[in-house]
Design a protein around this motif. Structure first.
Motif, PDB file in Angstrom:
ATOM      1  N   ASN B  60     -70.256 -41.495  16.873  1.00 54.20           N
ATOM      2  CA  ASN B  60     -70.538 -42.073  18.191  1.00 54.20           C
ATOM      3  C   ASN B  60     -69.737 -41.412  19.313  1.00 54.20           C
ATOM      4  O   ASN B  60     -69.306 -42.073  20.247  1.00 54.20           O
ATOM      5  CB  ASN B  60     -70.274 -43.583  18.151  1.00 54.20           C
ATOM      6  N   HIS B  61     -69.557 -40.096  19.201  1.00 55.81           N
ATOM      7  CA  HIS B  61     -68.764 -39.392  20.219  1.00 55.81           C
ATOM      8  C   HIS B  61     -69.610 -38.527  21.136  1.00 55.81           C
ATOM      9  O   HIS B  61     -70.556 -37.891  20.693  1.00 55.81           O
ATOM     10  CB  HIS B  61     -67.715 -38.503  19.534  1.00 55.81           C
ATOM     11  N   PHE B  62     -69.204 -38.493  22.403  1.00 58.61           N
ATOM     12  CA  PHE B  62     -69.759 -37.499  23.309  1.00 58.61           C
ATOM     13  C   PHE B  62     -69.090 -36.176  22.988  1.00 58.61           C
ATOM     14  O   PHE B  62     -67.887 -36.142  22.691  1.00 58.61           O
ATOM     15  CB  PHE B  62     -69.475 -37.873  24.765  1.00 58.61           C
ATOM     16  N   ILE B  63     -69.848 -35.084  23.051  1.00 56.96           N
ATOM     17  CA  ILE B  63     -69.283 -33.785  22.693  1.00 56.96           C
ATOM     18  C   ILE B  63     -69.088 -32.899  23.925  1.00 56.96           C
ATOM     19  O   ILE B  63     -68.070 -32.250  24.090  1.00 56.96           O
ATOM     20  CB  ILE B  63     -70.183 -33.076  21.648  1.00 56.96           C
ATOM     21  N   ALA B  64     -70.088 -32.880  24.800  1.00 53.87           N
ATOM     22  CA  ALA B  64     -69.977 -32.058  26.016  1.00 53.87           C
ATOM     23  C   ALA B  64     -70.897 -32.612  27.086  1.00 53.87           C
ATOM     24  O   ALA B  64     -71.943 -33.189  26.773  1.00 53.87           O
ATOM     25  CB  ALA B  64     -70.354 -30.610  25.710  1.00 53.87           C
ATOM     26  N   PHE B  65     -70.487 -32.459  28.338  1.00 47.85           N
ATOM     27  CA  PHE B  65     -71.339 -32.899  29.437  1.00 47.85           C
ATOM     28  C   PHE B  65     -71.187 -31.932  30.596  1.00 47.85           C
ATOM     29  O   PHE B  65     -70.073 -31.591  31.006  1.00 47.85           O
ATOM     30  CB  PHE B  65     -70.960 -34.313  29.889  1.00 47.85           C
ATOM     31  N   GLU B  75     -72.973 -36.985  19.619  1.00 46.99           N
ATOM     32  CA  GLU B  75     -73.299 -37.251  18.228  1.00 46.99           C
ATOM     33  C   GLU B  75     -74.473 -38.228  18.185  1.00 46.99           C
ATOM     34  O   GLU B  75     -74.732 -38.967  19.144  1.00 46.99           O
ATOM     35  CB  GLU B  75     -72.075 -37.822  17.502  1.00 46.99           C
TER      36      GLU B  75
END
Lengths: 247, 432
Positions: B60-65, B75
């Protein structure tokens, strides 16, 4: 104002959820844990959520000789620390520990003594700066020794008593000491236990309680709140009766 | 553990695996028997059910924005709710959203969900740049329209049957406000609402609530709800307090009389022919999300949602035939939603096609499946199909006659070894 927050055991489910709350509020985080790839994943996530900055460091908490330098490095990176959260712990297999004095001592080393070591180092720093919050996740298991879980319980109890004394000492330096006692929380640490029912809480709910209690300078937090009453009952059962049970 | 889809039917005992990281997913696949990936379990029927499931909720992680383009990599277990609360304050919104925000990105891709803007923006996968898929042998494959395009198109809408989606890159869209300017137009029957859909096809969002128990000249009376992102109002991702339905309600609560009464009240609540108001995105897109566990309203036997699409050519005639059959059955649907779809995409099993889709909730009861069988044959007759994400009982034959690209899907599944590793109760039922 941007706060500097140090989390030891930052990959634990509760710690990570607390870190998300602080990241969303735009604070600066320094994360310590053992598992480097997981730390990297979490750090990237927290940056996107809005953390002013995220610094990570890896260590094994059982390596007591490194405690001083680890905290030293955190201070070098952050300059001052407003909040420290100690969140690690391992739920041991009680039955297996009963067969091994070595493993029992090792479990106490991880769950109790290493925390005491960190607290001793941090307490002096916080006393010096005369402000801030020291928060530690212990457990309701520390409220009474039980047949099924007493090694873990004894470790948590040791920290809780230590924190009582520390709170008393640091009160005079305006340092806030919070003892966090979660009940059953649905996390990887409890993955092997059969879940469900109203007693199980999600880490998000527990994290919200923690952030609020740090804000409100609470001394002892039972989370979710009803554990205060459950433990009140469990503590007040006379020993003569309690010892017959199998809790 | 006891598991079910959102419809609470069927309920099964299943083993569950919760990999804590993307690397753990591979390990999990190498050690386990056949399984199906599962996110938040919001598909209604049996598509996320199997003797063994792999939960993606810890991924449940954001990886890049990229804050200049709005391109987000995260994820697969990240929920749409999490994306909204994180990115709405920064001025970004989901390109496509279904009627609940409690679905994961992986689930949204696997179901290739659609929203109220399908006629302009297509479905969810149309905004997916790429994703990483862990296939049966534990290896990771980057899929996009250029890299492994056939696997990309099989996985979008592929109900988790090609592998485990572990991360994805999607394009968010810019908004100036968290609010929606809504226009509600009354339509006294099906013909009128069809014409209104045509008339307002330039509107970004459109959907109609339809009273499926009215008949005769009022067959299909509806409220058409149009929406545009507001220009003002602020970017607060408001978190409403949620009410919880604490336990299963007696299933008799929802019967033809109570539903009929509710429908009449709901339709006549609005006096004017056309009403305009500004509402927060949360109440516009997710009216039911504030009612936690609303599925319990249907009682302990559960319910199913029957959602089908008819091609444009079938038009009014086909939809009338279906509605007549339902009105005659007196099995009221508490919530019936009508929507005009734009053209479909290239995915093998994606549901949308140009035409009209109707979604109806029915509580599970004796004789219901006979009615649904009858509806199947009408849908099939007019060249339509049934949404797999809602389905719990479609016969294999109906599936294979309506999803004509199924042999290609099976071929890709075999090619990547997925036929040995990924099965759901639904895929076994449909002969996939």
């Amino acid at each position: 104002m941007v706060k500097n927050i140090l989390i030891i055991g930052a990959t634990s489910a509760i710690a990570e959820t607390v870190a998300r709350e602080y990241a969303t509020q735009g604070h600066k985080l320094y994360l310590i844990a053992r598992n480097e790839p997981r730390l990297t994943t979490i750090a990237a996530d927290l940056r996107i959520r809005g953390a002013a900055d995220v610094v990570v460091a890896t260590m094994n908490v059982s390596n007591f000789s490194t405690h001083h330098s680890v905290i030293e490095k955190a201070y070098v990176a952050l300059n001052t620390i407003d909040i420290v959260l100690i969140a690690y712990g391992a739920l041991p297999d009680q039955k297996a520990l009963e067969k091994s004095a070595e493993n029992t001592v090792e479990s106490c080393n991880t769950n109790a003594l290493s925390v005491i070591s960190f607290l001793t180092i941090l307490a002096n720093r916080f006393e010096e700066q005369s402000r801030g919050t020291i928060a530690v996740i212990t457990s309701v298991a520390g409220d009474r020794g039980r047949h099924s879980n007493y090694v873990y319980g004894a470790s948590k109890a040791m920290i809780s008593v230590f924190l009582q004394g520390l709170r008393n000492r640091l009160h005079h330096s305006q340092v806030h000491v919070l003892d966090i006692k979660p009940g059953f929380v649905d996390t990887p640490m409890t993955a092997h236990i059969k879940k469900g029912g109203p007693l199980w809480a999600q880490p998000e709910a527990v994290a919200k309680d923690i952030v609020k209690s740090i804000e409100n300078k609470k001394d002892i937090l039972y989370t979710p709140f009803f554990w205060r009453y459950i433990m009140l009952i469990i503590r007040s059962i006379p020993e003569a009766m309690f010892k017959r049970g199998k809790l | 553990m006891r598991l079910s889809g959102w419809g609470n039917y069927p309920i099964i005992d299943a083993g569950s695996h919760s990999p804590q990281s993307i690397i753990d997913v591979s390990a999990c696949l190498l050690n386990k028997n056949a399984l199906i990936p599962r996110g938040l379990g919001r598909s209604y029927g049996d598509s996320s059910l199997a003797p063994q499931i792999l939960s993606t909720l810890s991924l449940n992680h954001f990886i890049a924005f990229d804050a200049t383009t709005g391109v987000l990599t995260c994820e697969a277990g990240v929920s749409l709710a999490d994306i909204l609360s994180t990115f709405v304050p920064k001025g970004w919104f989901l390109p496509v959203t279904p009627g609940t925000k409690f679905v994961t990105v992986g689930g949204a891709i696997a179901s290739d969900v659609h929203g109220k803007n399908h006629h302009v923006d297509g479905s969810f996968s149309d905004h997916v740049h790429s994703f990483q898929l862990i296939i049966a042998d534990g290896s990771g494959i980057e899929c996009s329209r250029i890299l492994h395009p056939e696997l990309f198109h099989a996985t979008c809408g592929g109900m988790g049957l090609t592998g485990v989606i572990v991360s994805a890159t999607i394009a968010l869209k810019r908004v100036q406000s968290a609010y929606i300017d809504e226009t509600v137009i009354k339509a006294k029957n099906l013909e009128e609402v069809f014409n209104l859909f045509e008339e307002h096809q330039a509107s970004t969002y459109s959907v109609a609530w339809i009273d499926c128990l009215s008949s005769g000249e009022f067959l299909g009376r509806s409220l058409l709800m149009l929406g545009e992102h507001a220009k003002e109002g602020g970017l607060i991702a408001r978190k409403k307090k949620r009410l919880t339905i604490p336990f299963n309600m007696p299933s008799l609560l929802l019967n033809q009389y109570s539903i009929s009464a509710f429908n009449a009240l709901y339709y006549h609540k609005q006096r004017e022919q056309v009403a305009e108001r500004r509402v927060h995105y949360d109440s516009y897109f997710y009216p039911l999300d504030c009612l936690h566990h609303w599925n319990r309203l249907y009682g302990k036997n559960g319910f199913t949602q029957y959602q089908f699409v008819l091609p444009k050519s079938a038009g009014l005639e086909g939809m009338t035939a279906v509605l007549k059959e339902i009105a005659a059955s007196k099995r009221g649907s508490f919530l019936s939603i009508l929507k005009a779809f734009g053209p479909g995409n290239k995915n093998y099993l994606s549901f949308p096609m140009e035409g009209y889709t109707l979604a109806l909730d029915f509580k599970i009861a004796l004789g219901l499946f006979d009615l649904l069988d009858k509806l199947d044959s009408i849908v099939l007759h007019y060249g339509g199909r049934i949404y797999l994400t809602k389905d719990v009982r479609m016969p294999e034959l109906i599936f294979k006659q309506s999803y004509t690209k199924w042999p290609d899907f099976v071929k890709i599944r075999t090619q990547y070894g997925a036929d040995k590793q990924f099965h759901s109760l639904q895929s076994s039922r449909l002969g996939l």
